[in-house]
Scaffold this motif. Structure first.
Motif, short mmCIF file in Angstrom:
data_model
loop_
_atom_site.label_atom_id
_atom_site.label_comp_id
_atom_site.label_asym_id
_atom_site.label_seq_id
_atom_site.Cartn_x
_atom_site.Cartn_y
_atom_site.Cartn_z
N PHE A 330 1.00 -1.07 -0.09
CA PHE A 330 -0.04 0.17 0.19
C PHE A 330 0.75 1.31 -0.10
CE2 PHE A 330 -2.54 3.30 1.96
CZ PHE A 330 -3.69 3.34 1.09
N GLN A 351 -6.46 4.87 5.61
CA GLN A 351 -6.51 3.40 5.39
C GLN A 351 -6.06 2.76 6.93
OE1 GLN A 351 -7.42 1.78 2.77
NE2 GLN A 351 -6.81 -0.19 3.54
N TYR A 352 -5.30 3.41 7.76
CA TYR A 352 -4.73 2.83 8.96
C TYR A 352 -4.66 3.67 10.04
CZ TYR A 352 -2.45 -0.64 5.63
OH TYR A 352 -2.25 -1.90 4.86
N ASN A 362 0.41 0.13 10.19
CA ASN A 362 0.45 1.72 9.90
C ASN A 362 2.04 2.32 9.66
OD1 ASN A 362 0.69 1.43 12.82
ND2 ASN A 362 -0.75 3.09 13.14
#
Length: 448
Positions: A330, A351-352, A362
């Protein structure tokens, strides 16, 4: 009254419930018993709530932590995220790497880059992404282009986003006098000691003994502090990570293993095996993968390989269907995309951002983003890493070590290395006031 972070049972239960949820283990009944008894499911961000729990609630917390340890893992999780090195490395196929050259300069560059990235991130550790941006903009340091300062800082911004209190006296630009102590630099000293004492035949028992010999309990955190406590409680190193430890997927092991790669230039799998031996004392699954990734990437970086090959070498020792591998991909995909730096970091947080700021996933995504977009340039890499938030000193350190190895010490920007003055202040026995040039020489010696 002392409220010790990362160890008190009532503070560990919320973290353990969240770890179970992320792994897909069914902890609903345990959660209900905890909340019915008055326990909170809100995990303390800094590891400790301000007041101790009543005796009955604390006793229940101990019991529930033990029950959470017995919950079975989903079969799919066991298949995609194994713990044993044979299964982890079953698909390892590192890229072709150049023959190592000028390793002396690259190893010193790795030490100095690690120090610079860590030092940049120290004052803003635990500060939110918005707070980091506000501080930097208020002091004319945005985008980041130098060490943080409080010169010119708006008092309202300072009040809203206080510095990391331990780091402020040593890590702001106006206060830097050599590299101050940090666990991100202490653990490589422990790794160096292990290799000097035992060579590459060291065991996890040796790692445990080195911690007890060299590190006071107050200088280790999260999963390391739990493992340390378990060792003192008579639990064998083989099991120390697995007892009442909700932090096994956090970042601690990833900060410990660069040196294994520096001593195995061009041999990422060998470096990853050494990292596994170290990491398993305190971590499991993704926490261990982080350590293996960092070691393998470091083994590639000291050859001077392109950044893409460095990241590929790190990924080659990580199970391809694991959450860690997904996070790395990612970050690298984001770095290759069209989003500007701030927008890309915002996408990382979208996203994290549900994960704790010390979790490995993350921070791994941010590390990969900084490495890929920084493309071997120390300035670009560490400023991207630290301006992304979360565990700023740890990601800054790992990113800086890789970029420093790729650049080599002679070519590192002096604005980042001169304040370090080739000195590290540490409490690790035998290393007080040690020079990075000496550490690099000792690192090269154990690699022969």
């Amino acid at each position: 009254m002392i409220r010790l972070s990362w160890t008190q049972p009532e503070d560990l239960v919320p973290h353990a419930l969240e770890a179970a949820r992320l792994d897909g283990r069914d902890a609903a009944a345990i959660r209900d018993r905890w909340t019915t008894a008055g326990g909170s499911t809100q995990a303390p961000v800094s590891g400790a709530t301000p007041r101790p729990a009543p005796a009955a609630l604390r006793a229940l917390a101990r019991d529930l932590l033990a029950e959470l340890d017995t919950l079975p893992d989903p079969e799919a999780l066991r298949a995609s995220e194994p713990d044993e090195p044979g299964a982890i490395l079953a698909f390892a196929a590192p890229p072709e790497l150049p023959a190592p050259g000028d390793v002396e300069d690259r190893v010193l560059g790795a030490w100095l880059g690690r120090a610079a990235g860590c030092l940049l991130g120290k004052p803003v550790e635990k500060i939110s992404l918005g707070g980091i941006r506000a501080i930097a903009k208020s002091t004319g340091n945005w985008p980041l282009h130098g060490y943080f300062t409080e010169r010119g800082l708006d008092p309202a911004v300072a009040a809203a986003h206080p510095w990391n209190r331990r780091s402020r006296p040593t890590s702001l630009a106006e206060n830097i006098d050599g590299m101050p102590e940090d666990d991100d630099l202490n653990f490589p000293l422990v790794a160096l000691t292990l290799l000097e004492r035992h060579g590459d035949a060291f065991t996890t028992d040796h790692v445990a003994q080195a911690w007890l010999d060299l590190l006071p309990g107050g200088r280790v955190f999260t999963a390391e502090r739990i493992a340390y406590r378990n060792l003192l409680d008579g639990i064998e190193p083989e099991r120390a990570r697995a007892v009442r430890n909700p932090f096994r997927d956090w970042i601690g092991a990833q900060i410990r293993t660069d040196l294994y790669g520096w001593t195995r230039p061009g041999l990422p799998v060998e470096a990853a095996v050494l990292a596994w031996t170290d990491a398993r004392l305190s971590h499991g699954r993704n926490g261990v993968y982080g350590a293996m990734f960092a070691a393998a990437a470091s083994a590639a970086a000291v050859t001077g390989a392109p950044v893409a090959a460095v990241i590929e070498a790190g990924l080659s020792v990580v199970p391809p269907n694991s959450r860690y591998a997904t996070a790395i991909r990612f970050g690298t995909d984001l770095a290759a995309g069209a989003l500007g730096d701030e927008a890309a970091v915002d996408a990382l947080h979208a996203q994290y951002g549900h994960l704790h700021w010390v979790h490995v996933l993350n921070n791994a995504a941010l590390l990969a983003f900084a490495l890929a977009r920084g493309d071997g340039d120390l300035h670009r890499t560490i400023t991207l890493a630290v301006s992304g938030g979360w565990d700023t000193d740890s990601v800054g350190a790992t990113a800086g070590a890789v970029a420093g190895a790729l650049t080599g010490a002679k070519a590192l920007p002096r604005k980042w290395t001169d304040p370090i003055d080739d000195r590290y202040a540490t409490s690790v026995p035998g290393f007080a006031g040690v020079r990075f040039t000496d550490l690099a020489a000792r690192t090269l010696e154990v690699s022969r």
